[in-house]
Write an enzyme that holds these catalytic residues in place. Sequence first.
Site, PDB file in Angstrom:
ATOM      1  N   CYS A   1       0.842  -1.198   0.000  1.00  0.00           N
ATOM      2  CA  CYS A   1       0.000   0.000   0.000  1.00  0.00           C
ATOM      3  C   CYS A   1       0.878   1.249   0.000  1.00  0.00           C
ATOM      4  O   CYS A   1       1.690   1.442   0.910  1.00  0.00           O
ATOM      5  CB  CYS A   1      -0.925   0.032   1.205  1.00  0.00           C
ATOM      6  SG  CYS A   1      -1.948   1.524   1.230  1.00  0.00           S
TER       7      CYS A   1
ATOM      8  N   ASN B   1       0.033  -3.619  -7.325  1.00  0.00           N
ATOM      9  CA  ASN B   1      -0.726  -2.554  -6.685  1.00  0.00           C
ATOM     10  C   ASN B   1      -0.524  -1.279  -7.510  1.00  0.00           C
ATOM     11  O   ASN B   1       0.251  -1.257  -8.467  1.00  0.00           O
ATOM     12  CB  ASN B   1      -0.248  -2.363  -5.240  1.00  0.00           C
ATOM     13  CG  ASN B   1      -1.356  -1.857  -4.323  1.00  0.00           C
ATOM     14  OD1 ASN B   1      -2.220  -1.081  -4.737  1.00  0.00           O
ATOM     15  ND2 ASN B   1      -1.329  -2.286  -3.069  1.00  0.00           N
ATOM     16  N   SER B   2      -1.208  -0.218  -7.119  1.00  0.00           N
ATOM     17  CA  SER B   2      -1.075   1.037  -7.872  1.00  0.00           C
ATOM     18  C   SER B   2       0.368   1.545  -7.836  1.00  0.00           C
ATOM     19  O   SER B   2       1.132   1.236  -6.922  1.00  0.00           O
ATOM     20  CB  SER B   2      -2.026   2.098  -7.310  1.00  0.00           C
ATOM     21  OG  SER B   2      -1.805   2.299  -5.935  1.00  0.00           O
TER      22      SER B   2
END
Length: 311
Positions: free
Chosen positions: A131, A194-195
């Site tokens: 994250c 993930n981004s």
Amino acid sequence: MVSTATKIATFAFDNCLMNAAGVYCMTKEELLAIEASEAGSFVTKTGTLAPRQGNPEPRYADTALGSINSMGLPNHGYQYYLDIVTEMQKDQASKHHFLSVVGMSAEETETILKAIQASDYQGLVELNLSCPNVPGKPQLAYDFEATDQLLKKIFSYYTKPLGIKLPPYFDIVHFDQAAAIFNQYPLAFVNCVNSIGNGLVIDDEQVVIKPKSGFGGIGGDYIKPTALANVHAFYQRLNPSIQIIGTGGVKTGRDAFEHILCGAAMVQIGTALHQEGPAIFKRITKELQDIMAEKGYQTLDDFRGQLQYKP
């Protein structure tokens, strides 16, 4: 009949498409909407040890080529999601699911995983090591030594199927280093990606989201080439027992086809799901099946990982 069925570890799925953690998975109602759709599975919101409000709003914005977000892991706490998936697994008609979790420290992560190990939940866990949107908390999977130490500890007691969600890597040597670590452990899967962390989107003269002075994770069309590269790089390097979930820039059947061609066993949809809702799974499944039929492919295994190179 063209089939988009697939398998991760010992779990069979009727369809290879599902949501990405963070999208359409905050509440039980949202998860049930994914369950009722054409998706083959769902993954929960990433649950932390205690519930979190996340970052101040506005913290998400759609753009012409995707999205930017700095949500900051808002969630109802891992126990909320663990209860949902544990209850649902009692239903024989239920799909198999993924429980996404992470602690705000290595100690918290271990507390969560030990609780899951002791629970009745028998499904898959996706440990979020990537994250980019919690202020002051780095993406753990960019620290190879810390990642190795954490996985070593986890697999000293955790025996249920576990995979990890990765940030995007951009250097060939990092693919080599990361794969060397992951291959030491009985991971069920890795999720790429993930981004892309800490992008900046500007409207006129002002950033479009509030947290972190406008810095946020980039998703959608922007990241598909990076996601495909990560999927294929790890497909080339990981033990065959470690499956790959492809995530990033999927909004058509062609996008899903490319992820599978690069080596993905399942494909997650984030930004486009946020924009279109759960009906997207029916559309993309049909588009993928049409492409497969046109090419003479009956199953995903007929072309998975078969990316061709220029002579």
